[in-house]
Design an enzyme around this catalytic site. Structure first.
Site, PDB file in Angstrom:
ATOM      1  N   GLU A  66       2.450  -0.671   4.401  1.00 23.62           N
ATOM      2  CA  GLU A  66       2.232   0.679   3.890  1.00 23.62           C
ATOM      3  C   GLU A  66       3.581   1.335   3.651  1.00 23.62           C
ATOM      4  O   GLU A  66       4.466   1.284   4.515  1.00 23.62           O
ATOM      5  CB  GLU A  66       1.458   1.534   4.897  1.00 23.62           C
ATOM      6  CG  GLU A  66       0.033   1.109   5.127  1.00 23.62           C
ATOM      7  CD  GLU A  66      -0.952   1.683   4.114  1.00 23.62           C
ATOM      8  OE1 GLU A  66      -0.523   2.367   3.162  1.00 23.62           O
ATOM      9  OE2 GLU A  66      -2.157   1.441   4.297  1.00 23.62           O
ATOM     10  N   ASP A  98      -2.984   2.772  -5.038  1.00 21.53           N
ATOM     11  CA  ASP A  98      -1.666   2.655  -4.407  1.00 21.53           C
ATOM     12  C   ASP A  98      -1.022   1.277  -4.595  1.00 21.53           C
ATOM     13  O   ASP A  98      -1.744   0.303  -4.751  1.00 21.53           O
ATOM     14  CB  ASP A  98      -1.774   3.002  -2.916  1.00 21.53           C
ATOM     15  CG  ASP A  98      -2.766   2.139  -2.136  1.00 21.53           C
ATOM     16  OD1 ASP A  98      -3.914   2.000  -2.577  1.00 21.53           O
ATOM     17  OD2 ASP A  98      -2.381   1.619  -1.075  1.00 21.53           O
ATOM     18  N   HIS A 125       0.840  -1.188   0.000  1.00 23.72           N
ATOM     19  CA  HIS A 125       0.000   0.000   0.000  1.00 23.72           C
ATOM     20  C   HIS A 125       0.883   1.249   0.000  1.00 23.72           C
ATOM     21  O   HIS A 125       2.090   1.165   0.164  1.00 23.72           O
ATOM     22  CB  HIS A 125      -0.844   0.061   1.276  1.00 23.72           C
ATOM     23  CG  HIS A 125      -1.691  -1.128   1.550  1.00 23.72           C
ATOM     24  ND1 HIS A 125      -3.024  -1.161   1.251  1.00 23.72           N
ATOM     25  CD2 HIS A 125      -1.413  -2.323   2.128  1.00 23.72           C
ATOM     26  CE1 HIS A 125      -3.541  -2.317   1.636  1.00 23.72           C
ATOM     27  NE2 HIS A 125      -2.578  -3.046   2.171  1.00 23.72           N
ATOM     28  N   HIS A 184      -2.342  -2.856  -3.552  1.00 26.73           N
ATOM     29  CA  HIS A 184      -3.715  -2.540  -3.175  1.00 26.73           C
ATOM     30  C   HIS A 184      -4.519  -2.206  -4.430  1.00 26.73           C
ATOM     31  O   HIS A 184      -5.685  -2.592  -4.554  1.00 26.73           O
ATOM     32  CB  HIS A 184      -3.708  -1.364  -2.200  1.00 26.73           C
ATOM     33  CG  HIS A 184      -4.936  -1.274  -1.360  1.00 26.73           C
ATOM     34  ND1 HIS A 184      -5.225  -0.157  -0.617  1.00 26.73           N
ATOM     35  CD2 HIS A 184      -5.945  -2.140  -1.120  1.00 26.73           C
ATOM     36  CE1 HIS A 184      -6.372  -0.344   0.028  1.00 26.73           C
ATOM     37  NE2 HIS A 184      -6.821  -1.536  -0.255  1.00 26.73           N
TER      38      HIS A 184
END
Length: 192
Positions: A124, A173, A36, A163
């Site tokens: 992330e 993303d 992500h 993602h």
């Protein structure tokens, strides 16, 4: 009889900031890595807003965008900051709340799968669709991926995705700024 403790799902290379936004996995399967990107506020880097979001401490009054998201209860297993620092919010043996409504074609099961949080790890990257990611982030992502592959043998290079790939109508993303070829080249080199 010897009582063996399971290996920890907390990565020793990451700073721990525990998120309440997680729960138990429904099975022991961990077979997918989802990458992500996040920046809070959008397009801005640094600060503690991401950590605040993942720990339910984001103040809606600090930025107009935060009023839209402060109520969310989300998390990821790991965050890789712009300088390569890794922050872990959720034990990888537990389910983080990162994928949302999504689906993925699992070639090993020859079928579409939903409820991806049940069997995935979410990482992330601090970034957005247009700002190039930094070398330190790729290095940390490769290091984290190697650790995850050793810990969860079902994760391999074919079981790493974005993602955007699993939620294409909702998410973009980590975006075109993420260099997949470079990431896979570095990962291949690290796995030799």
């Amino acid at each position: 009889m010897e009582d063996k403790q399971p290996l920890s799902g907390w990565w020793s290379s990451a700073r721990q900031v525990v998120s309440p936004n997680c729960d138990a996995r429904l099975s022991e399967e961990v077979s997918l890595l989802l990458i992500h990107a996040i920046s809070l506020p959008p397009g801005q880097f640094s600060g503690d807003a991401i950590e605040a979001l993942f720990t339910n401490r984001l103040s809606a009054g600090e930025h107009p965008f935060f009023t839209e998201i402060a109520h969310l209860r989300v998390s990821a297993h790991l965050l890789i900051r712009r300088d390569g620092e890794c922050v872990q919010f959720v034990d990888t043996d537990h389910r983080a709340w990162h994928a949302g409504r999504s689906c993925w074609w699992d070639a090993h099961q020859a079928g579409w799968r939903t409820a991806l949080n049940d069997f995935s790890v979410g990482i992330e990257l601090e970034g957005d669709d247009v700002t190039p990611y930094r070398k330190a982030q790729y290095n940390a992502l490769v290091e984290a991926t190697v650790w995850l592959m050793a810990r969860y043998p079902q994760i391999n290079s074919e079981r790493i995705t974005s993602h955007a790939h699993v939620a294409p109508l909702r998410k973009t993303d980590p975006g075109p700024a993420f260099d997949w070829a470079y990431f896979y080249q570095q990962l291949s080199r690290a796995l030799r």
